[in-house]
Design a protein around this motif. Sequence first.
Motif, PDB file in Angstrom:
ATOM      1  N   THR A 187      -3.073   8.299  -0.422  1.00 29.73           N
ATOM      2  CA  THR A 187      -4.405   7.693  -0.419  1.00 29.73           C
ATOM      3  C   THR A 187      -5.453   8.688   0.072  1.00 29.73           C
ATOM      4  O   THR A 187      -6.581   8.776  -0.478  1.00 29.73           O
ATOM      5  CB  THR A 187      -4.417   6.431   0.464  1.00 29.73           C
ATOM      6  N   LYS A 213       0.832  -1.206   0.000  1.00 28.39           N
ATOM      7  CA  LYS A 213       0.000   0.000   0.000  1.00 28.39           C
ATOM      8  C   LYS A 213       0.866   1.255   0.000  1.00 28.39           C
ATOM      9  O   LYS A 213       1.970   1.291   0.554  1.00 28.39           O
ATOM     10  CB  LYS A 213      -0.949  -0.002   1.181  1.00 28.39           C
ATOM     11  N   ALA A 214       0.324   2.258  -0.681  1.00 27.66           N
ATOM     12  CA  ALA A 214       1.034   3.527  -0.819  1.00 27.66           C
ATOM     13  C   ALA A 214       0.975   4.311   0.490  1.00 27.66           C
ATOM     14  O   ALA A 214       0.320   3.925   1.476  1.00 27.66           O
ATOM     15  CB  ALA A 214       0.427   4.326  -1.957  1.00 27.66           C
ATOM     16  N   ASP A 215       1.667   5.422   0.475  1.00 22.92           N
ATOM     17  CA  ASP A 215       1.674   6.292   1.649  1.00 22.92           C
ATOM     18  C   ASP A 215       0.250   6.775   1.960  1.00 22.92           C
ATOM     19  O   ASP A 215      -0.551   7.043   1.056  1.00 22.92           O
ATOM     20  CB  ASP A 215       2.589   7.494   1.380  1.00 22.92           C
ATOM     21  N   ASP A 216      -0.050   6.871   3.220  1.00 19.36           N
ATOM     22  CA  ASP A 216      -1.400   7.261   3.637  1.00 19.36           C
ATOM     23  C   ASP A 216      -1.770   8.652   3.139  1.00 19.36           C
ATOM     24  O   ASP A 216      -2.950   8.925   2.839  1.00 19.36           O
ATOM     25  CB  ASP A 216      -1.513   7.216   5.159  1.00 19.36           C
ATOM     26  N   ASN A 217      -0.816   9.542   3.028  1.00 16.00           N
ATOM     27  CA  ASN A 217      -1.120  10.896   2.549  1.00 16.00           C
ATOM     28  C   ASN A 217      -1.599  10.879   1.111  1.00 16.00           C
ATOM     29  O   ASN A 217      -2.522  11.625   0.739  1.00 16.00           O
ATOM     30  CB  ASN A 217       0.114  11.784   2.686  1.00 16.00           C
TER      31      ASN A 217
END
Length: 578
Positions: free
Chosen positions: A314, A308-312
């Motif tokens: 997303t 999964k990508a960085d939360d920011n």
Amino acid sequence: MPESLKEFLGIEDDKKLKGTSNKNLNSKKIQKKRPSNATKSQDSNSKKSVSSKRNKVSKDKLKSGGKTNSGVKKKSGSRTPKNIEISSPSSTRKTKSSSSKINDSKKRMTANSSTVRMNKNSKNVEVKGKTKSNVKKNRKDINRKVNSNKRGSVRKKVSRDKNKKKPNILQLILYGIFVFFGFLITGGDKTKYISKEKKSEFDYRFHRNFSLVFIAFVIFVMVLNIIKPNAQTSVAENRDLQQRPKISTSKISDGKFASDYSKYMSDQFIGRSKFIKLKSKFDLLLGKKEINGVYIAKNDYLMEGFKKADDNVTNMKIDSINIFARSNPKLKVSVMVAPNKVEIYKHLLPKNIPVDSQVDYLNSIREKLDPKIKFIDLVDTFERNKNSDELYFKTDHHWTTDGAYLAYVEFCKKQNLEPVNIKSFDKSLASDSFRGSLYYKNGAQIGKPDSLHLYLTQANKPVIVKYYDTKLKVPSLYDVDKLDGRDPYEVFTGGNHTQIKIRTNIDTDRRLLLVKDSYANAMLPFLVDNFSEINIVDLRYFTGSMKDIIHNNDVTDVLLMYNVNTFNLDSSILSLNE
């Protein structure tokens, strides 16, 4: 003893006797070089005979008082010198001459005593008085023989060297193999598997020939790279390849030309796809379960991992969706993020694979979406049907038409639509040799071919499909020519397009705007039974305005549909409000 008596008797001075004895000793030393029993016995006999003769002459003179009778008989076995004459004492002149003659005879006897002759079985060896000249001659003879022996040995060595066979090509190849395995086993110590005599010769010939072959190979490859035509795309990597860059002063000065030309040489290298395939197969032999981001799972499944990508990032995508829904309050907005097979069939993955949970990722999206937006969760439905239906292709990252139908049913439930019964379709086999994107991406091109089925409507429900990028209008959602191409999945709408409009004969006011990736292509044959018009936009290629599409086409429903990997990695959805 008085000198007159010494002269009369013919006895020489002690010093002279010592000199003669020293000469005899020297001659004996020379003779020691060739010792033999015969020579020793003859030397002793000759010495005894000479000394007996001297004693006999002196005794005869003493008995006669220095006078001898001419009539005296010689004893048997005695030897007297031929030129000795014994005279009466009446004449002094005669005695003087006789004494001188005796002295001469004595000198001759001493000279003769220095020569030894070998008779009978022994070889005729003579040691002459002049020992120095004889030694010189002997040395010359010895040197001549030694030199002749040396020449003979040199000739033998030369002949031996000529007879030695030089190693042929087969021997050099075998030697190279031994060097390679010897390096692996013994760390390069060639003396453990080849003799020292041949090592230097083999090393020289092997390294020389190897260098020549390597240089010839490099030149050959360079020529082939120049004359071969450039490839446009890479099937194994599913991308366009770098073409030959054009030369310009600006590109040369800023270094872009060098960078582009390096990429061009890398992409257009002869046999590049075969080298990738060979390297991937070698990785498999080493026991690797992941090649180019593709996992070799059980039951012949090929799967992409998920990180999964960085939360920011997303959160920015989720905010863009929320803003779009707030900006269009009259629209029924729904979001479908389809899980991949790495989540549904994760039990088939190799052990200890570092894959993030897509369920957790999907739950975080649902929690952050605006409550007005309907989130369609497919995980539970797919988990229930994963053993009864084949929901994903084994060699491709897409779902099958069976998976697409289950997703269509879940969408209809959320939007209060009646889904079409699966029995109203004819399931037709379109291809039994489908090899998808993961088959080519793994490089080794491993995996069994899949079967691709199409669901064709039994009733006569005509459609008109308009492609904005190609300006084509066709009465079908399928492009059967793509079944013979590299990617048979493109049979649905001919692949991805910037914008498509589908018109149906369904009597309804509901019009759908579908913002999608390639997963939605397989679901379109089912959606045409619930909307009178469907506008399809792929934001990865679309450059127009979403507001214009909504207002110009009287859109009532919006479906944002992606698979988890695309939503996680692609940022095109950020342009949704432009």
